[in-house]
Design a protein around this motif. Structure first.
Motif, mmCIF file in Angstrom:
data_model
loop_
_atom_site.group_PDB
_atom_site.id
_atom_site.type_symbol
_atom_site.label_atom_id
_atom_site.label_comp_id
_atom_site.label_asym_id
_atom_site.label_seq_id
_atom_site.Cartn_x
_atom_site.Cartn_y
_atom_site.Cartn_z
ATOM 1 N N UNK A 1 0.754 -1.202 -0.188
ATOM 2 C CA UNK A 1 -0.107 0.014 -0.033
ATOM 3 C C UNK A 1 0.675 1.143 -0.005
ATOM 4 N N UNK A 2 0.333 2.464 -0.143
ATOM 5 C CA UNK A 2 1.083 3.600 -0.366
ATOM 6 C C UNK A 2 1.995 4.048 0.754
ATOM 7 N N UNK A 3 3.168 4.753 0.777
ATOM 8 C CA UNK A 3 3.957 5.118 1.661
ATOM 9 C C UNK A 3 2.959 6.573 2.087
ATOM 10 N N UNK A 4 3.595 7.057 3.210
ATOM 11 C CA UNK A 4 3.074 8.311 3.844
ATOM 12 C C UNK A 4 3.167 9.299 2.679
ATOM 13 N N UNK A 5 1.854 9.937 2.627
ATOM 14 C CA UNK A 5 1.972 11.365 1.675
ATOM 15 C C UNK A 5 1.090 12.281 2.521
ATOM 16 N N UNK B 1 8.091 4.005 4.693
ATOM 17 C CA UNK B 1 7.930 5.660 4.921
ATOM 18 C C UNK B 1 6.664 5.995 5.644
ATOM 19 N N UNK B 2 7.213 6.447 7.260
ATOM 20 C CA UNK B 2 5.975 6.836 7.656
ATOM 21 C C UNK B 2 6.011 8.039 8.517
ATOM 22 N N UNK B 3 5.224 8.403 9.243
ATOM 23 C CA UNK B 3 5.254 9.876 9.913
ATOM 24 C C UNK B 3 6.404 10.076 10.618
ATOM 25 N N UNK B 4 6.924 9.429 11.340
ATOM 26 C CA UNK B 4 8.479 9.643 11.838
ATOM 27 C C UNK B 4 9.337 10.045 10.887
ATOM 28 N N UNK B 5 9.485 9.197 9.742
ATOM 29 C CA UNK B 5 10.351 9.602 8.754
ATOM 30 C C UNK B 5 10.235 10.811 8.002
ATOM 31 N N UNK B 6 8.896 11.253 7.861
ATOM 32 C CA UNK B 6 8.243 12.391 7.224
ATOM 33 C C UNK B 6 8.938 13.774 8.038
ATOM 34 N N UNK B 7 8.849 13.469 9.205
ATOM 35 C CA UNK B 7 9.424 14.418 10.310
ATOM 36 C C UNK B 7 10.805 14.573 9.986
ATOM 37 N N UNK B 8 11.652 13.722 9.782
ATOM 38 C CA UNK B 8 13.020 13.677 9.542
ATOM 39 C C UNK B 8 13.348 13.816 8.195
ATOM 40 N N UNK B 9 12.769 13.334 6.948
ATOM 41 C CA UNK B 9 12.989 13.379 5.838
ATOM 42 C C UNK B 9 11.779 13.724 5.210
ATOM 43 N N UNK B 10 11.489 14.918 5.114
ATOM 44 C CA UNK B 10 10.187 15.348 4.348
ATOM 45 C C UNK B 10 10.133 15.175 2.971
ATOM 46 N N UNK B 11 9.114 14.891 2.302
ATOM 47 C CA UNK B 11 9.144 14.882 0.983
ATOM 48 C C UNK B 11 9.227 16.344 0.349
ATOM 49 N N UNK C 1 9.854 10.966 -2.776
ATOM 50 C CA UNK C 1 11.019 11.106 -1.671
ATOM 51 C C UNK C 1 12.145 11.371 -2.371
ATOM 52 N N UNK C 2 13.274 11.807 -1.420
ATOM 53 C CA UNK C 2 14.413 12.363 -1.996
ATOM 54 C C UNK C 2 15.493 11.041 -1.898
ATOM 55 N N UNK C 3 16.748 11.482 -2.300
ATOM 56 C CA UNK C 3 17.749 10.394 -2.424
ATOM 57 C C UNK C 3 17.987 9.545 -1.172
ATOM 58 N N UNK C 4 17.977 10.234 -0.172
ATOM 59 C CA UNK C 4 18.107 9.701 1.218
ATOM 60 C C UNK C 4 16.694 8.597 1.631
ATOM 61 N N UNK C 5 15.724 9.089 1.094
ATOM 62 C CA UNK C 5 14.529 8.244 1.506
ATOM 63 C C UNK C 5 14.556 7.295 0.491
ATOM 64 N N UNK C 6 14.956 7.216 -0.545
ATOM 65 C CA UNK C 6 15.059 6.166 -1.546
ATOM 66 C C UNK C 6 15.623 4.948 -0.919
ATOM 67 N N UNK C 7 16.947 5.400 -0.273
ATOM 68 C CA UNK C 7 18.021 4.346 0.453
ATOM 69 C C UNK C 7 17.188 3.707 1.630
ATOM 70 N N UNK C 8 16.687 4.622 2.264
ATOM 71 C CA UNK C 8 15.955 3.929 3.646
ATOM 72 C C UNK C 8 14.857 2.991 3.159
ATOM 73 N N UNK C 9 14.002 3.286 2.061
ATOM 74 C CA UNK C 9 13.007 2.183 1.711
ATOM 75 C C UNK C 9 13.409 1.356 1.095
#
Length: 394
Positions: A277-281, A351-361, A367-375
């Protein structure tokens, strides 16, 4: 003995040395990797999907050679969005024996100018360019050149200073994945650092990426393509495009998901299949689409998206990400009673709420490059396990 001073010779670019594409289309300049077969492309009337599927996300040249010099002539099609910041050139990633060994771009090429406000696109032709990787290690090695994930790329010529041969089957399972622009790789740094490419590397699998920017819309021809493509592992990431295009209501969504999965199962009745299902947006968690570009920050080099729907319209069946997540979880639970190889993953685990607080879209969608790596890391941890898309032991 060094081969560095040998003359360069050409090798035909064929499916024997190309991975991740389902077809090679002959063009006036060379060949164009396609991620949907011709019969499926003939059923499509959407220019967005036509553009996206011709961008070779996950497609790479792969061959074994003693060469110390490799040159690739290519004709890219670069996109320019009216009113938006300039896009960087597409990146070519070089891997040697599976390890990063170089990165380059091709200048020139065609230019596709897109006016999102007017809904128009105009292409201006340009010349091919050349990627050159020199001073490579001597000796036999496996070389992969990953093509730009976000730039349509006609392959014109491959030249090396030693003979090239296909890499024989490495015994890795084939992972076939379908998703949206996030799976396509939007805003990843390079083709090997999209989240599916990173996950594939961590999982030791061969990726076929059917992530299509703006076009994960439960198209029957995509399901039939997946049905007919040999694979050991399957996944589909469904949701964000159905919201941000405002394409269907809940009444149509549920049977469309069932139909999509039914079609895949016709060709892969027992293959492990993961529904994601979708990541957080945040803009679309509880607000329907369509998405709309927000040009207010373009003077500062920023483009963002906003949700233009009304949360009250959920009562009439309009889709939001939370509506889709709940329905996908219900559908998978219902079907898994007779399909034990069907699995579900809540995208917010990637990618959830805590991730958005640290790595916003950055643009509120991608997502940015760092978030791609995390995912990629999280998908590999959660999906390539005995309880999900089990990867056979080597």
């Amino acid at each position: 003995m060094s081969t560095g001073h040998n003359p360069l010779t050409s090798t035909p670019i064929t499916t024997d040395i190309l991975r991740g594409a389902l077809e090679l289309e002959r063009t006036a300049h060379g060949v164009l990797p396609q991620r949907l077969p011709a019969w499926a492309r003939a059923q499509n009337t959407d220019p967005q999907l036509a553009m996206a599927e011709a961008q070779p996300s996950g497609v790479r040249l792969a061959f074994r050679t003693r060469a110390t010099v490799v040159e690739l002539d290519a004709l890219p099609t670069k996109r320019v969005y009216v009113g938006a910041p300039p896009r960087p050139d597409g990146v070519y990633d070089l891997l040697i024996d599976g390890h990063p060994a170089g990165r380059a771009v091709v200048t020139g090429g065609n230019t596709l100018t897109i006016d999102m406000a007017a809904g128009t696109a105009e292409q201006t032709p340009g010349p091919p360019g050349t990627v050159r990787f020199g001073d490579l290690p001597e000796g036999v090695k496996d070389i992969e050149i990953w093509l730009p994930h976000n730039e349509a790329t006609e392959l014109v010529a491959l030249r090396t200073d030693a003979p090239v041969e296909p890499i024989r089957d490495r015994g890795r399972p084939v992972w076939l994945h379908h998703g949206s622009s996030i799976s396509h790789g939007s805003d990843a740094a390079s083709p090997t650092t999209t989240w599916p490419a990173l996950a594939a590397g961590l999982g030791g699998v061969e990726l076929i990426n059917l992530g299509f920017g703006g076009s994960a819309l439960l198209d029957p021809f995509t399901a039939r393509t997946m049905r007919d493509t040999p694979a050991d592992l399957l996944s589909v990431k469904i949701g964000i495009n159905l919201v941000n295009t405002d394409l269907m209501r809940l009444r149509a969504f549920t049977p469309a998901v069932h139909g999509f999965l039914d079609t895949i199962r016709e060709g892969h009745p027992t293959t492990p299949l993961l529904v994601v299902s979708p990541i957080l947006c945040p803009i679309h968690e509880n607000t329907p689409g369509p998405s709309a570009p927000d040009f207010s920050g373009t003077a500062e080099g920023r483009l963002k998206f906003l949700a233009s729907g009304d949360p009250a319209e959920r009562a009439a069946g309009k889709l939001t990400l939370n509506v889709i997540r709940d329905e996908l979880a219900r559908i998978v639970e219902q079907r898994s009673a007779r399909d034990p190889n069907l699995h579900h993953l809540d995208g917010r685990e990637l990618y959830g709420e805590a991730d958005y607080a640290r790595l916003p879209l950055p643009d509120e969608l991608h997502p940015d490059a760092a978030t791609h790596r995390l995912m990629g890391e999280r998908f590999a941890e959660r999906a390539f396990t005995p309880n999900c898309l089990a990867v056979p032991a080597p």
